[in-house]
Design a protein around this motif. Structure first.
Motif, short mmCIF file in Angstrom:
data_model
loop_
_atom_site.label_atom_id
_atom_site.label_comp_id
_atom_site.label_asym_id
_atom_site.label_seq_id
_atom_site.Cartn_x
_atom_site.Cartn_y
_atom_site.Cartn_z
N GLU A 99 -11.33 -9.39 -9.75
CA GLU A 99 -10.06 -8.71 -10.03
C GLU A 99 -10.07 -8.01 -11.39
O GLU A 99 -9.05 -7.47 -11.82
N GLY A 100 -11.21 -8.03 -12.07
CA GLY A 100 -11.32 -7.34 -13.35
C GLY A 100 -10.55 -7.98 -14.48
O GLY A 100 -10.15 -7.29 -15.42
N ARG A 101 -10.35 -9.28 -14.38
CA ARG A 101 -9.64 -9.97 -15.45
C ARG A 101 -10.20 -11.36 -15.67
O ARG A 101 -10.87 -11.92 -14.81
N LEU A 102 -9.87 -11.89 -16.82
CA LEU A 102 -10.34 -13.20 -17.25
C LEU A 102 -9.12 -14.09 -17.44
O LEU A 102 -8.26 -13.79 -18.27
N ASN A 103 -9.03 -15.14 -16.67
CA ASN A 103 -7.97 -16.12 -16.85
C ASN A 103 -8.51 -17.21 -17.76
O ASN A 103 -9.61 -17.71 -17.54
N TYR A 104 -7.73 -17.57 -18.78
CA TYR A 104 -8.22 -18.52 -19.78
C TYR A 104 -7.06 -19.29 -20.37
O TYR A 104 -5.89 -19.02 -20.09
N LEU A 105 -7.41 -20.26 -21.19
CA LEU A 105 -6.40 -21.04 -21.90
C LEU A 105 -6.39 -20.63 -23.37
O LEU A 105 -7.45 -20.53 -23.98
N TRP A 106 -5.22 -20.39 -23.91
CA TRP A 106 -5.07 -20.08 -25.34
C TRP A 106 -4.06 -21.06 -25.89
O TRP A 106 -2.90 -21.07 -25.47
N GLN A 107 -4.50 -21.91 -26.78
CA GLN A 107 -3.64 -22.93 -27.39
C GLN A 107 -2.89 -23.73 -26.33
O GLN A 107 -1.70 -24.00 -26.43
N GLY A 108 -3.62 -24.08 -25.27
CA GLY A 108 -3.08 -24.92 -24.21
C GLY A 108 -2.28 -24.20 -23.14
O GLY A 108 -1.86 -24.81 -22.17
N SER A 109 -2.04 -22.91 -23.29
CA SER A 109 -1.26 -22.15 -22.31
C SER A 109 -2.17 -21.21 -21.52
O SER A 109 -3.06 -20.59 -22.09
#
Length: 170
Positions: A99-109
């Motif tokens: 999908e051309g995107r990166l899902n990640y966690l930033w400061q727990g969110s």
């Protein structure tokens, strides 16, 4: 016709075991190691700044005295995820990031990073301006470099096994 076959002992007597002074001096002038050592504290200080988003991190990098390409080179070294691995990720873009995107966690969110230039433009040391000669030129962050930074910081939260497991810095 002369015989050029030499024994190990003959080679040992005439071999040059160390670089000549001229080559050592030339290597010191073009080596990136002194540059990386000089800028290491700047890089670490940028990483230590808490920011609410990755875009704020990009703003800090751009406002700092550390060129964007040099920040990225430090990140590549710290993550031990160099040019060859970046090329492999580029070659598998459709499989890894359909999908051309990166899902990640930033400061727990949970967050989503939409790639800006990748995978249309491929990761390589040359394209990222992190090869030896380009590191001596100051390049501001471009979209491909931002994509690489996002991948290196957060890739492991997207794909926990395999190649991206080293991308845990974020």
């Amino acid at each position: 016709m002369p015989n050029y076959t030499r024994t190990y002992e003959e080679l040992e007597r005439v071999a040059s075991k160390f670089w000549p002074d001229e080559l050592s001096e030339l290597e010191a002038k073009i080596s990136v190691v002194p540059l990386l050592l000089q800028t290491q504290d700047q890089f670490i200080s940028i990483l230590n700044i808490e920011t609410p988003s990755i875009d704020n991190l990009y703003d800090i990098i751009e406002a700092s005295a550390l060129p964007g390409n040099l920040f990225l080179k430090h990140l590549v070294i710290l993550s031990d995820f160099g040019g060859e691995m970046l090329k492999r990720v580029s070659n598998e873009a459709a499989t890894i990031f359909p999908e051309g995107r990166l899902n990640y966690l930033w400061q727990g969110s949970p967050r989503t990073y939409q790639f800006r230039s990748y995978p249309t433009k491929k990761f390589s040391n040359t394209n990222l301006k992190i090869d030896g000669k380009e590191l001596f030129n100051k390049h501001p962050l471009d979209d491909l470099q931002k994509d690489a930074i996002a991948l290196l910081l957060f890739g492991s939260t997207y794909l926990t096994n395999g190649a991206l497991s080293r991308c845990v810095i974020g």
